[in-house]
Design a protein around this motif. Sequence first.
Motif, mmCIF file in Angstrom:
data_model
loop_
_atom_site.group_PDB
_atom_site.id
_atom_site.type_symbol
_atom_site.label_atom_id
_atom_site.label_comp_id
_atom_site.label_asym_id
_atom_site.label_seq_id
_atom_site.Cartn_x
_atom_site.Cartn_y
_atom_site.Cartn_z
ATOM 1 N N GLU A 137 0.822 -1.204 0.000
ATOM 2 C CA GLU A 137 0.000 0.000 0.000
ATOM 3 C C GLU A 137 0.861 1.262 0.000
ATOM 4 O OE1 GLU A 137 -3.347 0.096 2.770
ATOM 5 O OE2 GLU A 137 -3.184 -2.072 2.996
ATOM 6 N N LYS A 138 2.054 1.162 0.574
ATOM 7 C CA LYS A 138 2.920 2.340 0.695
ATOM 8 C C LYS A 138 3.558 2.748 -0.633
ATOM 9 C CE LYS A 138 4.141 1.580 5.554
ATOM 10 N NZ LYS A 138 5.258 1.352 6.515
ATOM 11 N N ASN A 139 3.838 1.770 -1.506
ATOM 12 C CA ASN A 139 4.581 2.122 -2.721
ATOM 13 C C ASN A 139 3.830 1.920 -4.026
ATOM 14 O OD1 ASN A 139 4.586 -0.658 -3.151
ATOM 15 N ND2 ASN A 139 6.766 -0.927 -2.772
ATOM 16 N N ILE A 140 2.628 1.372 -3.980
ATOM 17 C CA ILE A 140 1.956 1.012 -5.231
ATOM 18 C C ILE A 140 1.627 2.232 -6.092
ATOM 19 C CG2 ILE A 140 -0.401 1.000 -4.262
ATOM 20 C CD1 ILE A 140 -0.926 -1.448 -6.105
ATOM 21 N N ARG A 141 1.289 3.344 -5.461
ATOM 22 C CA ARG A 141 0.974 4.551 -6.226
ATOM 23 C C ARG A 141 2.227 5.090 -6.922
ATOM 24 N NH1 ARG A 141 -3.900 7.063 -7.872
ATOM 25 N NH2 ARG A 141 -3.261 9.058 -8.749
ATOM 26 N N THR A 142 3.350 5.055 -6.221
ATOM 27 C CA THR A 142 4.609 5.502 -6.809
ATOM 28 C C THR A 142 5.014 4.604 -7.958
ATOM 29 O OG1 THR A 142 5.340 6.381 -4.684
ATOM 30 C CG2 THR A 142 7.037 5.994 -6.330
ATOM 31 N N LEU A 143 4.880 3.294 -7.774
ATOM 32 C CA LEU A 143 5.214 2.343 -8.834
ATOM 33 C C LEU A 143 4.332 2.552 -10.060
ATOM 34 C CD1 LEU A 143 5.660 -0.920 -6.706
ATOM 35 C CD2 LEU A 143 7.463 0.417 -7.810
ATOM 36 N N ALA A 144 3.059 2.850 -9.824
ATOM 37 C CA ALA A 144 2.125 3.069 -10.939
ATOM 38 C C ALA A 144 2.512 4.295 -11.758
ATOM 39 C CB ALA A 144 0.712 3.218 -10.405
ATOM 40 N N GLY A 145 3.170 5.262 -11.117
ATOM 41 C CA GLY A 145 3.571 6.482 -11.816
ATOM 42 C C GLY A 145 4.782 6.318 -12.705
ATOM 43 N N SER A 146 5.362 5.123 -12.711
ATOM 44 C CA SER A 146 6.569 4.892 -13.503
ATOM 45 C C SER A 146 6.276 4.718 -14.990
ATOM 46 C CB SER A 146 7.302 3.657 -12.982
ATOM 47 O OG SER A 146 6.494 2.493 -13.160
ATOM 48 N N GLY A 147 5.020 4.413 -15.326
ATOM 49 C CA GLY A 147 4.657 4.257 -16.730
ATOM 50 C C GLY A 147 4.426 2.826 -17.159
ATOM 51 N N VAL A 148 4.359 1.894 -16.222
ATOM 52 C CA VAL A 148 4.097 0.491 -16.572
ATOM 53 C C VAL A 148 2.597 0.284 -16.817
ATOM 54 C CG1 VAL A 148 6.097 -0.331 -15.306
ATOM 55 C CG2 VAL A 148 3.876 -0.193 -14.152
ATOM 56 N N ASP A 149 2.245 -0.908 -17.262
ATOM 57 C CA ASP A 149 0.851 -1.215 -17.581
ATOM 58 C C ASP A 149 0.156 -2.033 -16.500
ATOM 59 O OD1 ASP A 149 0.842 -0.267 -20.539
ATOM 60 O OD2 ASP A 149 2.590 -1.590 -20.399
ATOM 61 N N TYR A 150 0.917 -2.923 -15.867
ATOM 62 C CA TYR A 150 0.339 -3.821 -14.873
ATOM 63 C C TYR A 150 1.215 -3.870 -13.619
ATOM 64 C CZ TYR A 150 -1.818 -5.629 -19.176
ATOM 65 O OH TYR A 150 -2.466 -5.745 -20.380
ATOM 66 N N ILE A 151 0.558 -4.102 -12.492
ATOM 67 C CA ILE A 151 1.254 -4.417 -11.248
ATOM 68 C C ILE A 151 0.627 -5.683 -10.703
ATOM 69 C CG2 ILE A 151 1.709 -3.717 -8.869
ATOM 70 C CD1 ILE A 151 1.723 -0.839 -9.768
ATOM 71 N N SER A 152 1.450 -6.720 -10.499
ATOM 72 C CA SER A 152 0.926 -7.974 -9.946
ATOM 73 C C SER A 152 1.334 -8.092 -8.483
ATOM 74 C CB SER A 152 1.436 -9.172 -10.744
ATOM 75 O OG SER A 152 2.849 -9.207 -10.782
ATOM 76 N N CYS A 153 0.444 -8.704 -7.698
ATOM 77 C CA CYS A 153 0.665 -8.767 -6.254
ATOM 78 C C CYS A 153 0.148 -10.099 -5.709
ATOM 79 C CB CYS A 153 -0.034 -7.595 -5.564
ATOM 80 S SG CYS A 153 0.205 -7.531 -3.783
ATOM 81 N N GLY A 154 1.034 -10.911 -5.169
ATOM 82 C CA GLY A 154 0.627 -12.195 -4.598
ATOM 83 C C GLY A 154 -0.029 -12.056 -3.244
ATOM 84 N N ARG A 155 0.262 -10.951 -2.550
ATOM 85 C CA ARG A 155 -0.243 -10.773 -1.183
ATOM 86 C C ARG A 155 -1.761 -10.723 -1.123
ATOM 87 N NH1 ARG A 155 -1.043 -6.102 1.925
ATOM 88 N NH2 ARG A 155 -0.322 -4.828 0.193
#
Length: 265
Positions: free
Chosen positions: A230-248
């Motif tokens: 939850e702490k970094n997902i918004r920052t990661l999304a701003g990098s320009g990628v299309d998908y973020i996968s999360c096993g948690r």
Amino acid sequence: MREDAPRGDITSRYFGGRWQMAKGKIIAKANGVLCGLAVARYCFRKSSFCTDYADGDQIKKGTVIAEIGGRLNDLLLAERVALNFLQHLSGVATETNKLVKLLKGTKVKLLDTRKTIPGLRELEKYAVCCGGGQNHRLDLSDMVLVKDNHLAGLRSGALLKRIKRFRFWRSAKKIELEAATLRQVEDFLTLPVNIILLDNMPLAKIKKAVALRAKLNPQIKLEISGGVSEKNIRTLAGSGVDYISCGRITHSAAALDITLLLDAQ
């Protein structure tokens, strides 16, 4: 149900009321996203099951999710199994929804993984969808995902040959390659694949990978995996990628607190 009472419910048989009728309410004890109603309804199939809600609905603490009625022993037999599924699947949907909300306003899609409890994969992946996420692949037959351990078994130059061969026979299936370094990203962008998975890369390298994609092959999608929270997902999304996968969201989601209160008649 068979697992929970392989030779019957001996407590209810000797200490319950065989013909006694009862009513009950399934109540949320925390805020969250509801999931698992169809399973709960099936568990209580010998009883009445009434609800005004649907899977994917936002519920608040104190919400009466469903009202049930029937023979007391039938309700007691189904109680634990129904609650187990409701709590677990609602927990997965709720955890997913927390991350999806943090991605609001971006074009990034949240994906699940195959990190699921054996036997419950389809239900857990269904819960992810109820929480607003998307399924990555249901199983190993769904699509190609070439990871580091696959690459370790390939000789130099063999990857492109294998991809071309697979494309000839299974053209409709997507191909994804896992990259641990920027050198791999650069090499993979020259191949006829659909997605490149950036595995456990720091943000600076992710941004460089995005720049390489824009320069070499804008049609290929980029996915991030590893260390998502939850702490970094918004920052990661701003990098320009299309998908973020999360096993948690499937393997570590906390169960949503839901209870059943019975009233014997």
